[in-house]
Design an enzyme around this catalytic site. Structure first.
Site, PDB file in Angstrom:
ATOM      1  N   ASP A   1     134.161-113.292   8.280  1.00 10.83           N
ATOM      2  CA  ASP A   1     134.605-114.396   9.146  1.00 10.83           C
ATOM      3  C   ASP A   1     136.127-114.441   9.138  1.00 10.83           C
ATOM      4  OD1 ASP A   1     134.342-116.789  10.761  1.00 10.83           O
ATOM      5  OD2 ASP A   1     134.985-117.907   9.006  1.00 10.83           O
ATOM      6  N   SER A   2     136.675-115.197  10.088  1.00 11.29           N
ATOM      7  CA  SER A   2     138.123-115.383  10.115  1.00 11.29           C
ATOM      8  C   SER A   2     138.605-116.170   8.890  1.00 11.29           C
ATOM      9  CB  SER A   2     138.508-116.131  11.393  1.00 11.29           C
ATOM     10  OG  SER A   2     137.805-117.359  11.460  1.00 11.29           O
TER      11      SER A   2
ATOM     12  N   CYS B   1     131.668-114.849  12.500  1.00 15.91           N
ATOM     13  CA  CYS B   1     132.635-115.599  13.314  1.00 15.91           C
ATOM     14  C   CYS B   1     132.318-115.405  14.801  1.00 15.91           C
ATOM     15  CB  CYS B   1     134.020-115.051  13.004  1.00 15.91           C
ATOM     16  SG  CYS B   1     135.332-115.745  13.994  1.00 15.91           S
TER      17      CYS B   1
ATOM     18  N   GLU C   1     138.296-128.739   8.930  1.00  8.06           N
ATOM     19  CA  GLU C   1     139.130-128.246   7.828  1.00  8.06           C
ATOM     20  C   GLU C   1     139.844-129.388   7.124  1.00  8.06           C
ATOM     21  OE1 GLU C   1     141.162-124.609   8.463  1.00  8.06           O
ATOM     22  OE2 GLU C   1     139.238-123.636   8.904  1.00  8.06           O
TER      23      GLU C   1
ATOM     24  N   CYS D   1     130.417-121.949  17.176  1.00  3.63           N
ATOM     25  CA  CYS D   1     131.569-121.807  16.278  1.00  3.63           C
ATOM     26  C   CYS D   1     131.079-122.093  14.863  1.00  3.63           C
ATOM     27  CB  CYS D   1     132.662-122.797  16.673  1.00  3.63           C
ATOM     28  SG  CYS D   1     134.037-122.869  15.500  1.00  3.63           S
TER      29      CYS D   1
ATOM     30  N   HIS E   1     132.320-123.592  12.461  1.00  6.33           N
ATOM     31  CA  HIS E   1     132.625-124.906  11.879  1.00  6.33           C
ATOM     32  C   HIS E   1     131.732-126.023  12.409  1.00  6.33           C
ATOM     33  CE1 HIS E   1     136.099-122.704  10.641  1.00  6.33           C
ATOM     34  NE2 HIS E   1     136.744-123.763  10.170  1.00  6.33           N
TER      35      HIS E   1
HETATM   36  N1  DGL Z   1     135.284-118.724  12.776  1.00  6.53           N
HETATM   37  C1  DGL Z   1     135.773-119.167  14.070  1.00  6.53           C
HETATM   38  C2  DGL Z   1     134.613-119.101  15.081  1.00  6.53           C
HETATM   39  O1  DGL Z   1     133.447-119.167  14.741  1.00  6.53           O
HETATM   40  C3  DGL Z   1     136.351-120.570  14.017  1.00  6.53           C
HETATM   41  C4  DGL Z   1     137.645-120.658  13.226  1.00  6.53           C
HETATM   42  C5  DGL Z   1     138.781-119.836  13.813  1.00  6.53           C
HETATM   43  O2  DGL Z   1     139.269-120.184  14.918  1.00  6.53           O
HETATM   44  O3  DGL Z   1     139.183-118.872  13.168  1.00  6.53           O
HETATM   45  O4  DGL Z   1     134.858-118.962  16.252  1.00  6.53           O
END
Ligand code: DGL
Length: 279
Positions: free
Chosen positions: A10-11, A73, A155, A187, A189
């Site tokens: 993931d990011s 992600c 966050e 997403c 989050h």
């Molecule tokens: N992990 C990213 C997503 O699912 C969200 C957080 C980011 O923008 O890095 O798109």
């Protein structure tokens, strides 16, 4: 090979919602998670840059011997969907599961009236990756909306309250006006905002989380490839971050995943230069 860990990417910390679902559905499997915290958030970045960052970390996971790759992600999935399958599955035989197709499949099955909403980062929505994935079901009407501030709220630990509800109302009003009956949380989050989103959308709208659907896809893929872990020893969990701060990653990670995040390592990925570390 089958006893090797599942590589989850993931990011940052958000993909731990997917890791949580994978650990719940596959408690015997080991997990090696990398969050590219040196470059997150991905959502507002150009898709070509997200692609470059993503492939660098995935190359690294492959080198470290994972048996399967999970792109947890949504923004990274949108940026590398085809590339990743060609690069790892076709060339190396390593299965790749991403988060967009599982969520789309679930939404298609769940929608009663065929009006589906998708929310995600700016990068995900602008890429139109969800629209492309829904194109196989042309009878559906799909309405997408970027909700960039939702990541900030999560966050910051904010999952309710007037400011969040105001922003959610603003983002979600056009989807309500379209009469959607199913909403894809596109997403990592957003599952942590499911309560607020459900409160704003009302009880008639079914929320589809990529996390649960992706874990089901991981399960299916492991079984189909015959690579379920056979080792009777307990599985191992490793959580790595590419960014500077172990403390920040661990703090957020505990919120996303829970106490399994006991050890956090900071790693460098292959080709992208990383900022100096503070351990
Ligand atoms: N992990 C990213 C997503 O699912 C969200 C957080 C980011 O923008 O890095 O798109």
């Amino acid at each position: 090979m089958s006893d090797a860990p599942i590589g989850i990417f993931d990011s940052g910390v958000g993909g731990l919602t997917v890791a949580r679902a994978i650990i719940d559905q596959l408690p015997g499997e080991s997990v090696l998670y990398v969050g590219d915290t040196a470059h997150s958030p991905y959502g507002p970045k150009p898709i070509a840059l997200v692609r470059e960052y993503t492939l660098a970390v995935l190359d690294d996971l492959v080198e470290r011997g994972v048996k399967m790759i999970v792109i947890a992600c949504n923004t990274a999935s949108a940026a590398t969907l085809r590339d990743a399958r060609e690069r790892y599955t076709q060339q190396l035989g390593i299965p790749v599961v991403e988060v967009i197709q599982p969520a789309v499949r679930a939404a298609v099955v769940q929608s009663r009236v065929g009006r589906i909403g998708v929310i995600g980062t700016t990068g995900t929505i602008m890429s139109r990756a969800y629209d492309d994935a829904f194109a196989a079901a042309p009878h559906l009407s799909v309405h997408s909306r970027a909700c960039p501030r939702f990541v900030e709220f999560v966050e910051a630990g904010i999952t309710s309250g007037p400011e969040l509800f105001d922003v959610a109302e603003e983002y979600l009003a056009p989807l309500k006006a379209e009469g959607i009956d199913t909403l894809v949380l596109g997403c990592t989050h957003y599952p942590l905002l499911a309560g607020a989103i459900r409160y704003v959308m009302g009880p008639g709208v079914t929320l589809v989380s990529s996390a649960d659907e992706t874990a089901a896809d991981v399960y299916r893929t492991l079984v189909q490839h015959g690579i379920e872990r056979a080792d009777p020893a307990p599985p191992t969990y490793e959580f790595d971050a590419t960014g500077k701060s172990k403390i920040e990653f661990t703090r957020l990670a505990r919120r996303f995943l829970g106490p399994e995040v006991s050890t956090v390592e900071l790693v460098e990925t292959g080709t992208i230069p990383l900022p100096e570390r503070h351990t």
